[in-house]
Design a protein around this motif. Structure first.
Motif, PDB file in Angstrom:
ATOM      1  N   ASP A   1       0.839  -1.213   0.000  1.00  0.00           N
ATOM      2  CA  ASP A   1       0.000   0.000   0.000  1.00  0.00           C
ATOM      3  C   ASP A   1       0.870   1.258   0.000  1.00  0.00           C
ATOM      4  O   ASP A   1       0.544   2.258  -0.670  1.00  0.00           O
ATOM      5  CB  ASP A   1      -0.905  -0.009   1.224  1.00  0.00           C
ATOM      6  N   TRP A   2       1.946   1.245   0.760  1.00  0.00           N
ATOM      7  CA  TRP A   2       2.867   2.391   0.782  1.00  0.00           C
ATOM      8  C   TRP A   2       3.478   2.633  -0.591  1.00  0.00           C
ATOM      9  O   TRP A   2       3.557   3.772  -1.061  1.00  0.00           O
ATOM     10  CB  TRP A   2       3.950   2.100   1.832  1.00  0.00           C
ATOM     11  N   ALA A   3       3.911   1.555  -1.268  1.00  0.00           N
ATOM     12  CA  ALA A   3       4.487   1.706  -2.607  1.00  0.00           C
ATOM     13  C   ALA A   3       3.452   2.214  -3.593  1.00  0.00           C
ATOM     14  O   ALA A   3       3.755   3.031  -4.480  1.00  0.00           O
ATOM     15  CB  ALA A   3       5.055   0.372  -3.073  1.00  0.00           C
ATOM     16  N   TYR A   4       2.204   1.764  -3.456  1.00  0.00           N
ATOM     17  CA  TYR A   4       1.155   2.216  -4.368  1.00  0.00           C
ATOM     18  C   TYR A   4       0.907   3.717  -4.222  1.00  0.00           C
ATOM     19  O   TYR A   4       0.698   4.421  -5.215  1.00  0.00           O
ATOM     20  CB  TYR A   4      -0.118   1.426  -4.107  1.00  0.00           C
ATOM     21  N   LYS A   5       0.917   4.214  -3.004  1.00  0.00           N
ATOM     22  CA  LYS A   5       0.676   5.635  -2.793  1.00  0.00           C
ATOM     23  C   LYS A   5       1.784   6.485  -3.387  1.00  0.00           C
ATOM     24  O   LYS A   5       1.540   7.580  -3.877  1.00  0.00           O
ATOM     25  CB  LYS A   5       0.550   5.918  -1.302  1.00  0.00           C
ATOM     26  N   ILE A   6       3.025   5.988  -3.349  1.00  0.00           N
ATOM     27  CA  ILE A   6       4.143   6.754  -3.916  1.00  0.00           C
ATOM     28  C   ILE A   6       4.088   6.736  -5.436  1.00  0.00           C
ATOM     29  O   ILE A   6       4.185   7.774  -6.095  1.00  0.00           O
ATOM     30  CB  ILE A   6       5.468   6.191  -3.401  1.00  0.00           C
ATOM     31  N   ASP A   7       3.937   5.563  -6.007  1.00  0.00           N
ATOM     32  CA  ASP A   7       3.890   5.459  -7.477  1.00  0.00           C
ATOM     33  C   ASP A   7       3.050   4.246  -7.833  1.00  0.00           C
ATOM     34  O   ASP A   7       3.500   3.098  -7.681  1.00  0.00           O
ATOM     35  CB  ASP A   7       5.298   5.320  -8.059  1.00  0.00           C
ATOM     36  N   PRO A   8       1.814   4.464  -8.294  1.00  0.00           N
ATOM     37  CA  PRO A   8       0.952   3.314  -8.620  1.00  0.00           C
ATOM     38  C   PRO A   8       1.548   2.401  -9.694  1.00  0.00           C
ATOM     39  O   PRO A   8       1.290   1.199  -9.714  1.00  0.00           O
ATOM     40  CB  PRO A   8      -0.350   3.965  -9.106  1.00  0.00           C
ATOM     41  N   LEU A   9       2.336   2.980 -10.597  1.00  0.00           N
ATOM     42  CA  LEU A   9       2.903   2.143 -11.662  1.00  0.00           C
ATOM     43  C   LEU A   9       3.910   1.141 -11.125  1.00  0.00           C
ATOM     44  O   LEU A   9       4.241   0.153 -11.814  1.00  0.00           O
ATOM     45  CB  LEU A   9       3.560   3.026 -12.724  1.00  0.00           C
ATOM     46  N   ARG A  10       4.436   1.353  -9.931  1.00  0.00           N
ATOM     47  CA  ARG A  10       5.368   0.381  -9.352  1.00  0.00           C
ATOM     48  C   ARG A  10       4.670  -0.934  -9.006  1.00  0.00           C
ATOM     49  O   ARG A  10       5.345  -1.911  -8.680  1.00  0.00           O
ATOM     50  CB  ARG A  10       6.022   0.979  -8.107  1.00  0.00           C
ATOM     51  N   CYS A  11       3.352  -0.938  -9.057  1.00  0.00           N
ATOM     52  CA  CYS A  11       2.627  -2.208  -8.892  1.00  0.00           C
ATOM     53  C   CYS A  11       3.036  -3.210  -9.961  1.00  0.00           C
ATOM     54  O   CYS A  11       3.026  -4.427  -9.730  1.00  0.00           O
ATOM     55  CB  CYS A  11       1.113  -1.967  -8.957  1.00  0.00           C
ATOM     56  N   ILE A  12       3.406  -2.703 -11.144  1.00  0.00           N
ATOM     57  CA  ILE A  12       3.825  -3.605 -12.226  1.00  0.00           C
ATOM     58  C   ILE A  12       5.111  -4.312 -11.831  1.00  0.00           C
ATOM     59  O   ILE A  12       5.240  -5.550 -11.946  1.00  0.00           O
ATOM     60  CB  ILE A  12       4.004  -2.815 -13.535  1.00  0.00           C
ATOM     61  N   SER A  13       6.089  -3.578 -11.338  1.00  0.00           N
ATOM     62  CA  SER A  13       7.352  -4.182 -10.924  1.00  0.00           C
ATOM     63  C   SER A  13       7.139  -5.133  -9.761  1.00  0.00           C
ATOM     64  O   SER A  13       7.691  -6.244  -9.734  1.00  0.00           O
ATOM     65  CB  SER A  13       8.361  -3.089 -10.529  1.00  0.00           C
ATOM     66  N   MET A  14       6.327  -4.706  -8.783  1.00  0.00           N
ATOM     67  CA  MET A  14       6.096  -5.572  -7.625  1.00  0.00           C
ATOM     68  C   MET A  14       5.359  -6.843  -8.030  1.00  0.00           C
ATOM     69  O   MET A  14       5.595  -7.911  -7.466  1.00  0.00           O
ATOM     70  CB  MET A  14       5.302  -4.795  -6.566  1.00  0.00           C
ATOM     71  N   HIS A  15       4.457  -6.710  -8.994  1.00  0.00           N
ATOM     72  CA  HIS A  15       3.749  -7.906  -9.481  1.00  0.00           C
ATOM     73  C   HIS A  15       4.723  -8.898 -10.103  1.00  0.00           C
ATOM     74  O   HIS A  15       4.657 -10.117  -9.852  1.00  0.00           O
ATOM     75  CB  HIS A  15       2.692  -7.485 -10.500  1.00  0.00           C
ATOM     76  N   GLY A  16       5.653  -8.409 -10.906  1.00  0.00           N
ATOM     77  CA  GLY A  16       6.643  -9.301 -11.512  1.00  0.00           C
ATOM     78  C   GLY A  16       7.553  -9.936 -10.470  1.00  0.00           C
ATOM     79  O   GLY A  16       7.888 -11.127 -10.559  1.00  0.00           O
ATOM     80  N   ILE A  17       7.981  -9.142  -9.477  1.00  0.00           N
ATOM     81  CA  ILE A  17       8.834  -9.694  -8.409  1.00  0.00           C
ATOM     82  C   ILE A  17       8.087 -10.792  -7.650  1.00  0.00           C
ATOM     83  O   ILE A  17       8.635 -11.868  -7.359  1.00  0.00           O
ATOM     84  CB  ILE A  17       9.264  -8.564  -7.451  1.00  0.00           C
ATOM     85  N   THR A  18       6.820 -10.553  -7.349  1.00  0.00           N
ATOM     86  CA  THR A  18       6.031 -11.543  -6.609  1.00  0.00           C
ATOM     87  C   THR A  18       5.857 -12.815  -7.418  1.00  0.00           C
ATOM     88  O   THR A  18       5.947 -13.930  -6.885  1.00  0.00           O
ATOM     89  CB  THR A  18       4.658 -10.949  -6.258  1.00  0.00           C
ATOM     90  N   GLU A  19       5.602 -12.673  -8.710  1.00  0.00           N
ATOM     91  CA  GLU A  19       5.441 -13.864  -9.553  1.00  0.00           C
ATOM     92  C   GLU A  19       6.718 -14.683  -9.597  1.00  0.00           C
ATOM     93  O   GLU A  19       6.681 -15.920  -9.610  1.00  0.00           O
ATOM     94  CB  GLU A  19       5.038 -13.439 -10.968  1.00  0.00           C
ATOM     95  N   ARG A  20       7.868 -14.014  -9.626  1.00  0.00           N
ATOM     96  CA  ARG A  20       9.132 -14.751  -9.664  1.00  0.00           C
ATOM     97  C   ARG A  20       9.327 -15.570  -8.387  1.00  0.00           C
ATOM     98  O   ARG A  20       9.745 -16.725  -8.425  1.00  0.00           O
ATOM     99  CB  ARG A  20      10.295 -13.779  -9.857  1.00  0.00           C
ATOM    100  N   TYR A  21       9.014 -14.984  -7.261  1.00  0.00           N
ATOM    101  CA  TYR A  21       9.121 -15.726  -6.004  1.00  0.00           C
ATOM    102  C   TYR A  21       8.079 -16.842  -5.928  1.00  0.00           C
ATOM    103  O   TYR A  21       8.352 -17.931  -5.437  1.00  0.00           O
ATOM    104  CB  TYR A  21       8.954 -14.784  -4.808  1.00  0.00           C
TER     105      TYR A  21
END
Length: 886
Positions: free
Chosen positions: A603-623
């Motif tokens: 939620d903190w990352a989303y508030k700073i930059d919503p587009l970073r959800c794309i990077s976080m989604h990819g990182i989560t999928e890799r794990y």
């Protein structure tokens, strides 16, 4: 009498040809019939049918040694003789003439070297008795001369054979050249035909003796009756002589009878004595048997007593409880120094309990009172020890965690991120790993409360570590916040803020996963081993989960507890599923609540930059793709929830941006290129930069939603002012294509929308240019359209006679439309230029306008020439030159 086949020279030559190359010489060859049937009995026709054969006697000389053979030859398909069987005469053991054959022409030859003596030898049948005797006589002579012995002859008299040989000695005329050359017929002796009288079966002297003997018996015999009477008289005389001899021996008989009577008395006395001895022996034997029976019983009783004492000693040894073990089980300490004694006591108790079970104990002992009492005593020891050990371990787990929580140096502090380190905790827990194994073997039900106690204590530690780490991670990450307003129409949001670097946000999230996901996996694996779950290993001992790149890895953290599987039956595959379900339930208690700190980072990352959800989604999928072991069930659920939360947050951002796009529809008047058309390219470019792993699908879905809303909103805005709708559409579609040209070449989803915008642009251009052309040359093209409509119903020759379409009407229309055509074209250009706000589109649109006008004018000229052939109208080339000059 028919000639014998033994004298057939052609047959002899055919036999010699058949055995050519064997260095054997034919002595006799004769035709026979071969059969396997038994005279007087029925047999199978195919088996007992007579077959033509040729028997040939041959000899082979090698030095002083001569070998004799009996060959069987058969006729081939072409009637040529070929060898079938070969017998050596030195193995001939019997010659038997078949008694059941009335003709006497059938016989068998028995050999002692045949492999199967049970098989009936073949029967050979001759055409007549002479042929039979000739063959058999030749065989016997060869056996006597070559082998020095005769086979057994059955069914024929040897003397009869000798007499036949003497009577049937053949004579063969031979041509002998004397000195004067006159041929003289000579009589061939027996040696010439290989039959020698001197070598007959009965010698000459023996024959003379037999004739003399027969002569003595035949002397004085005239008639049968006289001879019979003579024999009767001799018989009576012999009987009388026998009776006289018996009578003369009477005194001797009397003496013999007296001796027999005396012997009878002796025998009676001996029989009486033997009866007495027999009775005494019988009594003695009964006494001996009684003594042996008592002795055997005593010996058996002694052996049984010895075995019973041994069994009782073994049973007492099983029932004995060593005092040191009893003290340890009932009141011993669980300190680390005393764990070895506790383990030994557990092993003894486990073995003692198993030893009193029926499979390991004789069933006859199971119901003994001593065994029951001892089993009850051991059960009490087990219950007491399990209760004491469980209470100690629950307190021990709580004290370990309380000690770590009370020390703030274990957790992240302000200005310092602390990586969780559970090496010391696990080292202390491993001290009691073997104790847990024994507790499981003693009482499986005790593990449930212990597992809950461990999970409850460790859960507090893990949540505290995750909370402190997440708080410090967010506090130490410096990133400027990007606004969520990306595609709104207002100019308040500057482009510079969109270009701010927010990579630290996704790096912070990745660091959170890098530190805690391997930690949680390791904790799950350690818990599964430590708490005796029989499930597949999560990671190799000392290893880390996939996706851990430079993150948490304690080289000394070895989850191999170094213990053996005490209960061998627990390792069966049938229990794995139940253990796995129990493990996942326990892991829920162990790790539940820690997900809130991960959610806070998202939620903190989303508030700073919503587009970073794309990077976080990819990182989560890799794990998530790296967690494949069944024991990491909670970790997979956690990653799945994080992925869903990131997707929900990004979807919220997309929905808000789409709402901003839709708000443009409410504006009363829109001119030129809309703001979200140009800004979408910037948004799409940045989203493509943030793609990692499989988050491509997330971005493609966003692209699809964005562009669909953009195109729908664009069409709605265009409908508010139909007069300028086409100009508005073609300018915006052109701007969409220009801004996304580079991205569309590499992103298939955007390429699809690029082509869709291109088609919509072409359609808008066509409609707008057609409207401008018709506005300036409406009369010309309306006249042409009328002619085209009438051509469907009437012939071209009739059209000039229709109302409004006469030649006079045509001249008026051409004069009004084409007089001052250059001014009309200039007006058409000005009208096209007037409505455009994007000057860069004017050249291409004007070229397209001129091309469409020429196409329409060319069709008009062709139609006028067809309907009004004598009327003049400016040519297409003149019009093209005029357009090119303007």
């Amino acid at each position: 009498m028919a000639k014998s086949s033994a004298d057939d020279e052609e047959l002899r030559r055919a036999c010699e040809a058949a055995i050519e190359g064997t260095e054997q010489k034919i002595v006799l060859s004769i035709r026979v019939a071969k059969s396997h049937g038994i005279w007087g009995k029925s047999g199978k026709l195919g088996r007992h049918m007579a077959k033509p054969r040729v028997l040939a006697l041959s000899t082979k000389s090698k030095g002083q040694r001569t070998t004799a053979f009996l060959r069987v030859l058969k006729y081939s398909t072409g009637g040529v003789l070929e060898p079938a069987k070969l017998y050596k005469l030195n193995h001939l053991s019997k010659v038997e003439v078949i008694a059941n054959d009335p003709s006497g022409c059938s016989f068998t030859l028995g050999f002692d070297n045949l492999r199967s003596q049970s098989v009936t030898p073949p029967q050979w049948t001759m055409r007549n008795i002479d042929d039979r005797n000739r063959l058999l006589f030749c065989i016997l002579n060869i056996c006597k001369d070559v082998l020095g012995r005769l086979p057994k002859v059955v069914g024929i008299d040897v003397v009869e054979m000798a007499l036949w040989a003497k009577e049937n000695t053949p004579t063969v005329p031979k041509q002998m050249n004397q000195q004067d050359g006159v041929p003289v017929a000579a009589t061939a002796t027996e040696s010439d035909l290989k039959v020698t009288v001197e070598r007959e079966l009965v010698s000459q002297a023996e024959e003379e003796d037999m004739e003399a003997l027969l002569g003595n018996y035949l002397m004085g015999i005239g008639e049968a009756e006289v001879f019979s009477e003579s024999l009767k008289r001799e018989l009576l005389a012999l009987e009388a002589a026998n009776v006289h001899a018996i009578l003369e021996s009477e005194p001797l008989i009397e003496e013999v009878l007296q001796g027999l009577e005396a012997a009878t008395y002796c025998v009676d006395d001996m029989d009486e004595w033997l009866g007495i001895f027999n009775v005494k022996l019988r009594h003695m034997r009964e006494g001996i048997e009684s003594i042996e029976t008592r002795n055997n019983k005593l010996e058996m009783q002694s052996v049984n007593n010895v075995s019973l004492i041994e069994e009782l000693d073994k049973l007492l040894e099983r029932l004995r409880v060593p005092s040191e073990y009893a003290a340890c089980l009932t009141g011993g300490s669980f300190d680390e120094a005393h764990m070895l004694q506790n383990i030994e006591a557990c092993e003894w108790l486990t073995g003692a309990l198993r030893g009193l079970q029926v499979p390991n104990l004789d069933p006859s002992y199971a119901n003994m009172r001593a065994v029951k009492e001892k089993r009850t005593e051991l059960e009490k020891l087990k219950t007491m020890f399990v209760r004491r050990a469980s209470e100690f371990l629950r307190n021990y787990f709580a004290s370990l965690v309380d000690f770590m929580i009370s020390d703030k140096s274990y957790f992240s502090q302000r200005g310092q991120l602390k990586r969780p380190d559970h090496a010391d905790l696990r080292y202390k827990c491993r001290t009691y790993a073997r104790l847990l194994q024994h507790l499981k073997s003693l009482d499986k039900n005790c593990l449930g409360p212990l597992r809950k106690a461990y999970c409850s204590s460790l859960n507090l530690l893990l949540r505290r570590e995750a909370r402190e780490f997440a708080n410090e991670l967010r506090a130490s990450t410096k990133a400027s916040r990007n606004p969520t307003v990306w595609l709104e129409a207002s100019a308040g949001s500057s482009h510079s803020s969109h270009n701010a670097d927010t990579s630290a946000v996704s790096e912070a999230y990745a660091k959170m996963l890098t530190i805690f996901i391997p930690l949680l996996v390791d904790e799950s694996s350690f818990f599964a081993h430590f708490m005796c779950f029989k499930v597949p290993a999560l990671v190799p001992p000392g290893g880390v989960a996939n996706g851990n790149k430079g993150g948490y890895n304690d080289a000394n953290d070895n989850d191999d507890l170094g213990i053996m599987d005490i209960d061998e039956n627990d390792g069966k595959a049938g229990k794995n599923s139940a253990d796995l379900a129990a493990l996942n339930e326990s892991l829920q208690d162990l790790l539940n609540g820690i997900q809130e700190d991960f959610y806070a980072v998202v939620d903190w990352a989303y508030k700073i930059d919503p587009l970073r959800c794309i990077s976080m989604h990819g990182i989560t999928e890799r794990y998530l793709s790296g967690q494949k072991a069944d024991a990491a069930g909670f970790v997979r659920i956690l990653l799945g929830d994080l992925e869903s939360r990131i997707s929900v947050q990004f979807t919220r951002f997309v929905d808000e941006a789409c709402h901003q796009i839709e708000r443009n529809e409410r504006n009363v008047r829109q001119m030129g290129v809309l703001s979200y058309i140009s800004r979408f390219a910037t948004l799409a470019t940045r989203m493509e930069q943030y793609i990692q792993g499989q988050s491509r699908d997330l971005v493609d879905q966003a692209h699809t939603k964005f562009v669909s809303i953009m195109f729908v909103t664009l069409e709605k805005i265009a409908q508010t002012d139909p007069k300028y709708a086409d100009v508005f559409l073609l300018e915006n579609y052109a701007a969409f294509q220009n801004s996304l040209y580079d991205l569309a070449n590499v992103v298939p989803t955007l390429a699809k929308f690029y082509h869709q915008a291109s088609e919509a642009y072409e359609q808008a251009c066509t409609r707008h240019i057609s409207m401008i052309i018709l506005y300036q040359f409406e009369k010309l093209f309306q006249f042409t359209r009328k002619i085209e409509d009438l051509m469907f119903t009437i012939t071209p020759e009739e059209i000039p006679f229709q109302l409004g379409l006469s030649k006079m009407d045509l001249r008026k229309m051409l004069k009004s439309s084409l007089s001052g055509v250059d001014k009309s074209i200039s007006a058409m250009y000005k009208r096209l230029q007037k409505n455009l706000t994007s000057e860069e589109l004017l050249p291409s649109l004007w070229d397209k306008c001129k091309k469409d006008f020429l196409d329409k004018y060319e069709s008009c000229v062709q139609l006028v020439a067809k309907i009004y052939p004598n009327e003049s109208i400016p040519s297409v080339s003149e019009m093209r030159e005029l357009l090119a000059s303007m």
